[in-house]
Design a protein around this motif. Structure first.
Motif, PDB file in Angstrom:
ATOM      1  N   ALA A   1      21.058 -11.689 -37.244  1.00 54.04           N
ATOM      2  CA  ALA A   1      20.544 -12.830 -37.998  1.00 54.04           C
ATOM      3  C   ALA A   1      19.430 -12.391 -38.942  1.00 54.04           C
ATOM      4  N   GLU A   2      18.560 -11.586 -38.353  1.00 52.85           N
ATOM      5  CA  GLU A   2      17.411 -11.142 -39.153  1.00 52.85           C
ATOM      6  C   GLU A   2      17.883 -10.380 -40.362  1.00 52.85           C
ATOM      7  N   LYS A   3      18.851  -9.502 -40.111  1.00 51.31           N
ATOM      8  CA  LYS A   3      19.355  -8.665 -41.196  1.00 51.31           C
ATOM      9  C   LYS A   3      19.984  -9.523 -42.283  1.00 51.31           C
ATOM     10  N   THR A   4      20.810 -10.465 -41.837  1.00 51.63           N
ATOM     11  CA  THR A   4      21.488 -11.332 -42.832  1.00 51.63           C
ATOM     12  C   THR A   4      20.466 -12.134 -43.633  1.00 51.63           C
ATOM     13  N   TRP A   5      19.526 -12.611 -42.859  1.00 48.99           N
ATOM     14  CA  TRP A   5      18.520 -13.423 -43.541  1.00 48.99           C
ATOM     15  C   TRP A   5      17.809 -12.600 -44.587  1.00 48.99           C
ATOM     16  N   LYS A   6      17.496 -11.388 -44.224  1.00 48.66           N
ATOM     17  CA  LYS A   6      16.753 -10.558 -45.163  1.00 48.66           C
ATOM     18  C   LYS A   6      17.519 -10.406 -46.464  1.00 48.66           C
ATOM     19  N   ILE A   7      18.832 -10.285 -46.300  1.00 50.57           N
ATOM     20  CA  ILE A   7      19.656 -10.146 -47.500  1.00 50.57           C
ATOM     21  C   ILE A   7      19.495 -11.378 -48.376  1.00 50.57           C
ATOM     22  N   LEU A   8      19.575 -12.511 -47.702  1.00 51.87           N
ATOM     23  CA  LEU A   8      19.508 -13.763 -48.456  1.00 51.87           C
ATOM     24  C   LEU A   8      18.116 -13.975 -49.055  1.00 51.87           C
ATOM     25  N   GLU A   9      17.156 -13.622 -48.268  1.00 49.66           N
ATOM     26  CA  GLU A   9      15.791 -13.789 -48.751  1.00 49.66           C
ATOM     27  C   GLU A   9      15.579 -12.955 -50.005  1.00 49.66           C
ATOM     28  N   HIS A  10      16.073 -11.767 -49.905  1.00 50.31           N
ATOM     29  CA  HIS A  10      15.953 -10.878 -51.042  1.00 50.31           C
ATOM     30  C   HIS A  10      16.614 -11.504 -52.260  1.00 50.31           C
ATOM     31  N   ALA A  11      17.774 -12.091 -52.002  1.00 48.39           N
ATOM     32  CA  ALA A  11      18.516 -12.725 -53.116  1.00 48.39           C
ATOM     33  C   ALA A  11      17.685 -13.821 -53.769  1.00 48.39           C
ATOM     34  N   ILE A  12      17.069 -14.641 -52.916  1.00 54.66           N
ATOM     35  CA  ILE A  12      16.250 -15.721 -53.457  1.00 54.66           C
ATOM     36  C   ILE A  12      15.129 -15.164 -54.331  1.00 54.66           C
ATOM     37  N   HIS A  13      14.523 -14.117 -53.811  1.00 51.65           N
ATOM     38  CA  HIS A  13      13.452 -13.492 -54.609  1.00 51.65           C
ATOM     39  C   HIS A  13      13.974 -13.090 -55.965  1.00 51.65           C
ATOM     40  N   GLU A  14      15.130 -12.412 -55.900  1.00 53.83           N
ATOM     41  CA  GLU A  14      15.689 -11.920 -57.145  1.00 53.83           C
ATOM     42  C   GLU A  14      15.984 -13.064 -58.106  1.00 53.83           C
ATOM     43  N   ILE A  15      16.510 -14.122 -57.551  1.00 50.76           N
ATOM     44  CA  ILE A  15      16.827 -15.287 -58.396  1.00 50.76           C
ATOM     45  C   ILE A  15      15.568 -15.787 -59.078  1.00 50.76           C
ATOM     46  N   TYR A  16      14.549 -15.936 -58.303  1.00 51.06           N
ATOM     47  CA  TYR A  16      13.299 -16.437 -58.882  1.00 51.06           C
ATOM     48  C   TYR A  16      12.692 -15.443 -59.843  1.00 51.06           C
ATOM     49  N   ASN A  17      13.034 -14.166 -59.664  1.00 51.89           N
ATOM     50  CA  ASN A  17      12.487 -13.159 -60.586  1.00 51.89           C
ATOM     51  C   ASN A  17      13.408 -12.870 -61.737  1.00 51.89           C
ATOM     52  N   HIS A  18      14.363 -13.738 -61.910  1.00 45.85           N
ATOM     53  CA  HIS A  18      15.309 -13.643 -63.029  1.00 45.85           C
ATOM     54  C   HIS A  18      16.171 -12.400 -62.938  1.00 45.85           C
ATOM     55  N   ASN A  19      16.446 -11.952 -61.735  1.00 47.58           N
ATOM     56  CA  ASN A  19      17.317 -10.781 -61.573  1.00 47.58           C
ATOM     57  C   ASN A  19      18.615 -11.154 -60.915  1.00 47.58           C
TER      58      ASN A  19
END
Lengths: 733, 258
Positions: free
Chosen positions: A25-43
């Motif tokens: 779960a943690e691993k998956t979440w991290k992936i998603l979290e990272h994605a959100i960051h990227e989205i907000y950072n226009h990446n």
């Protein structure tokens, strides 16, 4: 692969060993979290939608939805905090811009995130009754960014400042404003209202309060209204451009209240430029503007209407009681008509034909016209003037127009029976002197009166016309029969009047000259020969005669005179000078009529076919009259008879009034009997009310007169008082 | 009477004085009401006139005494004689009551029938009896209902035969007479008003409504209602009172001595 021990080939279910990797779960979440960051950072471009979706899907599937959700909240919140700070950091004018930009970005991000987390949105969230992703995004934006204290106050201040600037004439970025207000609306109706609209309305109220105070001190009514209208339109436009449509009615209410309602009275009553001045100066545009604006506020139109009504009543009252004006009845009525036209025009062009205003106008006219008891007489005189000469050469349509307008005034009269009396008199004179411009016009008016008041009103008038027609036929018959023997006598023209239809005249004595008498007898015999059972009496006070006269130097004139005058003048065929007595005796004309007749023959310049000794203005019993052989006139035909209808003198007026009162008594009694016959038993007040109602189309009965009539009917045993209740009356069959 | 106790005797005396009834009748009434005076009055007044037997022959005699030599009626002279015999002024209001009992059609004359009807109703066949009945007749005027009837009767009786209305002078005279009995404070003003403003005959309606007016409206006119369907003459009278300051601010200032 070599031959090995043969195993039975079994197909087993696909066993995907779910590795319950706690770190999964943690691993998956991290992936998603990272994605959100990227989205907000226009990446976001580097991300795989499919992979992320699958990850989110798995998390939910493996019962890690809660972790996913809370993670989402945390991540988003922290990003929004950062965004909020950056917005706060923006300087002055760039604040809104920055906010707007970040909002747009947030929305885009939201969309992506929502797409990724769609499975959670559709399953986990409804099951757990949590806020869906999109809405979550809005709420977080609202709570973290908009409602962060710094942003909130600053946002409000800047928005209001922009509005203020625009109101003072500056140009602002409307598109930006629109986006911001749309944002607020998207965040929820209470956000828009609490964060913006409420304050907007308050500030606007203050603004307009001050402005209106300023304007009202410095502008006249017309200018003020223009300004108010402009502001109103501005606000409407503003709303359409960058505010919620629902704000329109709210802001217009503010403007209406501050600019119009609060100053209503002052505007209307403003000296030199208020409502009354507008009416007097016929400022249709200003009046129209006032109407439109005042219509928007409660009681605005009531105020306008009331002020207008009291003005009309006052000026009307002045008009009808002004003795100068009343000297010339025709002019007086024309003035009334002009006044009516003027107000009608105002109501149609400026007050959009508002029925309530029309009614107010009608009741005002009714009020003041009936203040003068001679109004009915004057209107009849006006009509008389028009039908005698005023409408000569006027087209049929225009004639109708004039008559319709007169009918309008007629409707305002309370005492229509007085009008009837005068109209009959005047009509009689017109018909008998042949002085009517157009018979069609006469008939047209009769028809209008009939439509208004019913057959009874006009039946006698129509009788008069019939008599005239019948008389023509009679005359034809007469000359056909006696053609030969009357050829060289004076030419006789007779109108036979049916007594009931024509106004009653007292019978007066008058001896016709011998030359005429023979002819009259012939006619009488002829008529009575063809109509048995009738009685004819010569109405010597209503006739006319045309005399051919030759004066001293041989100048010939044709004199148009009354019958009385003819009798007098014929005497001078046998004498050049006659005393008053010598005229009175043979003619037997009553003294007052004779004096009047002599006056018009001897004392009027240009018409003095007789000379009087002494040369005083009045006729005395001791005067002597001489044939004036020095008489000259530039016209061949000289009209001396006083036949035209004139305004009555005071005593004549009293007399007519009395006759009208006498006529009313039987009408009132008839009404009482009618009512009591139907109702059998009725109390006093109700009888008075019913009688008034029944007679209102003719006149307004006086309650005291009604009471007297009731008593008279009790006396004559048509009614009796109830034994128990003295206020009740019973019909006695 | 000597058989009665003192209290009863007084009551009988009182009863007779007030009603003008005879002793016999007084006893009857008081016995019937158990010696309560109020009850006795009720009893007395609700009874039809206790017809004592009247002798027709004696009535005939009486009639002949007064009747006119030339017509079969009692005329002015006869009436004057009758009044003398009774020691009553011919203008006395009690004569009106007599006429009422007779249902006389016109004043100053009685037909034979009217004479007989009236006297029989009153139980009179002699001058003594007539005299005795006079107090009774006076008392009838005190009765509200009877006064009403007598008042209304007076109109028809006082007016000229064949006329519908009553001549003003006669009316005023009658009013003076009647309202002296009834005590209406405004009667003099009313008569003055009529002479000053009206000067015409009085209609029956006005006559009868005036009694209502005097009965129900107080002299200060505080309960006068202009919408009260009073005859217009009465409305004008009210105006007259107000104009001449006789009624001021709802106060009746009686200028005339009564």
């Amino acid at each position: 692969m070599s031959a090995q021990k043969k195993k039975a080939f079994q197909i087993e279910a696909f066993k995907h060993r779910v590795v319950v990797d706690p770190k999964y779960a943690e691993k998956t979440w991290k992936i998603l979290e990272h994605a959100i960051h990227e989205i907000y950072n226009h990446n976001a471009s580097g991300l795989s939608f499919e992979e992320l979706y699958r990850n989110a899907y798995n998390m939910v599937l493996h019962k890690f939805g809660e972790k996913l959700y809370s993670g989402l909240v945390t991540t988003m919140t922290s990003h929004l905090k950062a965004i909020s700070s950056s917005i706060e950091a923006a300087q002055g004018g760039l604040f809104l811009d920055e906010l707007n930009r970040k909002w747009a970005e947030h929305n885009k991000a939201m969309q992506m995130i929502r797409d990724i987390l769609m499975y959670m949105d559709r399953t986990f969230i409804p099951n757990t009754h949590k806020t869906p992703v999109h809405e979550l995004g809005l709420n977080l934006w609202r709570d973290v960014v908009i409602h962060s204290s710094a942003v909130q106050t600053r946002l409000q201040a800047i928005l209001l400042e922009n509005v203020r600037r625009e109101r003072s004439g500056e140009v602002i970025d409307r598109g930006l404003m629109r986006s911001i207000s749309k944002m607020l609306m998207d965040l929820g109706p209470s956000v828009y209202q609490d964060d913006f609209e409420k304050h907007f309305l308050e500030v606007s109220a203050d603004f307009y309060r001050l402005e209106s105070q300023d304007f009202i001190e410095s502008c006249d009514c017309g200018e003020y209204l223009k300004k108010a209208e402009r502001r109103l339109n501005e606000e409407i436009e503003r709303v359409s451009h960058y505010l919620d449509a629902k704000s329109e009615v709210k802001i217009t209410n503010v403007v209406e209240k501050e600019m119009i309602e609060n100053h209503m009275h002052r505007l209307v009553q403003m000296e030199n430029s208020g409502l009354v001045n507008m009416i007097v100066d016929e400022k249709y545009e200003d009046l129209g503007r006032m109407y439109c604006l005042f219509r928007r506020v409660p009681n605005g139109l009531v105020l306008v209407r009331d002020v207008m009504t009291s003005y009309i009543r006052d000026t009307g009252k002045q008009l009808v009681t002004d003795p100068e004006r009343l000297k010339d009845p025709v002019d007086f009525v024309q003035h009334l008509l002009d006044l009516k036209d003027k107000y009608d025009k105002i109501i149609t062009s400026a007050f959009s034909n508002d029925k309530t205003f029309q009614n107010a106008l009608n009741s005002s006219f009714e009020y003041f016209m009936n203040l003068n008891s001679r109004s009915p007489e004057f209107i009849s005189l006006f009509v008389d003037d028009k039908l005698r000469k005023g409408l000569r050469g006027v087209t049929e349509e225009d004639v109708e127009l004039v008559l319709d307008k007169v009918m309008m005034l007629f409707r305002y009269l309370q005492e229509k029976d007085v009008f009837e009396k005068y109209y009959k008199q005047h009509l009689a004179k017109r018909l008998l002197s042949g002085k009517t411009v157009s018979e069609d016009a006469e008939r047209s008016l009769i028809v209008k009166l009939k439509t208004e008041c019913g057959y009874q009103f006009t039946s006698k008038l129509e009788g008069m016309f019939t008599d005239m027609k019948t008389s023509q036929d009679t005359m034809q018959g007469f000359s056909a029969r006696h053609g030969a023997d009357i050829a060289d006598g004076p030419m006789l023209s007779v109108q036979v009047l049916t007594t009931g239809s024509w106004p009653t005249q007292p019978i007066t004595t008058c001896n016709l000259p011998a030359e005429i008498r023979g002819m009259c007898e012939k006619f009488r015999n002829y008529y009575l020969g063809t109509h048995t059972g009738r009685r004819l009496s010569w109405q010597t006070n209503m006739g006319t005669a045309d005399l051919k006269a030759t004066f001293g130097k041989g100048q010939k004139h044709e004199l148009n005179v009354s019958t009385y005058q003819m009798c007098v003048l014929m005497l001078f065929n046998n004498a050049d000078r006659l005393s008053y007595k010598e005229i009175e005796q043979p003619t037997e004309i009553p003294a007052s009529d004779l004096k009047r007749c002599l006056q018009s023959l001897a004392c009027v310049k240009g018409k003095n076919v007789l000379r009087k000794e002494p040369m005083s203005k009045d006729i005395a019993d001791t005067d002597t009259f001489l044939f004036n052989d020095k008489f000259t006139s530039k016209f061949f035909k000289v009209k001396i008879g006083t036949v035209a209808a004139q305004r009555e003198s005071e005593p004549e007026n009293q007399e007519t009034r009395q006759r009208v009162e006498e006529d009313r008594k039987p009408q009132i009694e008839a009404a009482i009997v009618r009512i009591m016959k139907a109702r059998r038993v009725l109390d006093h007040n109700n009888i008075v009310a019913e009688v008034t109602k029944q007679l209102q189309s003719r006149f307004l009965p006086n309650p005291v007169v009604i009471k007297k009539r009731i008593e008279s009917l009790i006396e004559r045993e048509f009614l009796e008082r109830d034994k128990g209740d003295r206020k009740l009356y019973r019909y006695l069959a | 009477m000597h058989k009665l106790g003192r209290g009863h005797r007084d009551k009988v005396q009182q009863f007779m004085t007030i009603t003008g009834a005879s002793e016999k009748i007084a006893l009857q009434a008081l016995k019937a009401s158990d010696w309560h005076l109020e009850g006795a009055f009720d009893f007395f007044y609700s009874q039809p006139h206790i017809k004592s037997y009247t002798d027709t022959t004696r009535l005939e005699e009486l009639y002949n005494r007064y009747k006119d030599p030339y017509t079969d009626m009692i005329l002015v002279d006869g009436i004057t004689l009758l009044c003398n015999d009774l020691q009553v002024d011919p203008q006395d209001i009690v004569m009106l009551v007599v006429s009422w009992h007779m249902k006389a059609s016109t004043m100053c004359e009685y037909s034979k029938e009217e004479f007989f009807i009236g006297l029989q109703a009153l139980g009179i066949d002699s001058l003594e009896k007539f005299g005795e009945r006079i107090p009774f007749m006076r008392s009838e005027l005190k009765d509200e209902q009877k006064f009403h009837e007598i008042y209304n009767f007076a109109f028809g009786w006082a007016k000229e035969k064949g006329q519908k209305s009553l001549a003003l002078d006669t009316a005023i005279g009658m009013w003076q007479l009647l309202f002296a009995e009834k005590q209406w404070p405004l009667v003099d003003h009313w008569c003055q008003f009529l002479q000053a403003r009206h000067n015409k005959a009085i209609s029956r309606d006005t006559w009868s409504q005036l009694l209502e007016f005097a009965r129900t409206i107080d002299p200060a006119l505080s309960n006068y209602d202009a919408e009260g369907a009073w005859p217009y003459l009465i409305d004008e009278f009210v105006e007259y009172l107000n104009e001449n300051g006789i009624i001021q601010n709802g106060q009746f200032g009686d200028r005339s001595q009564k």
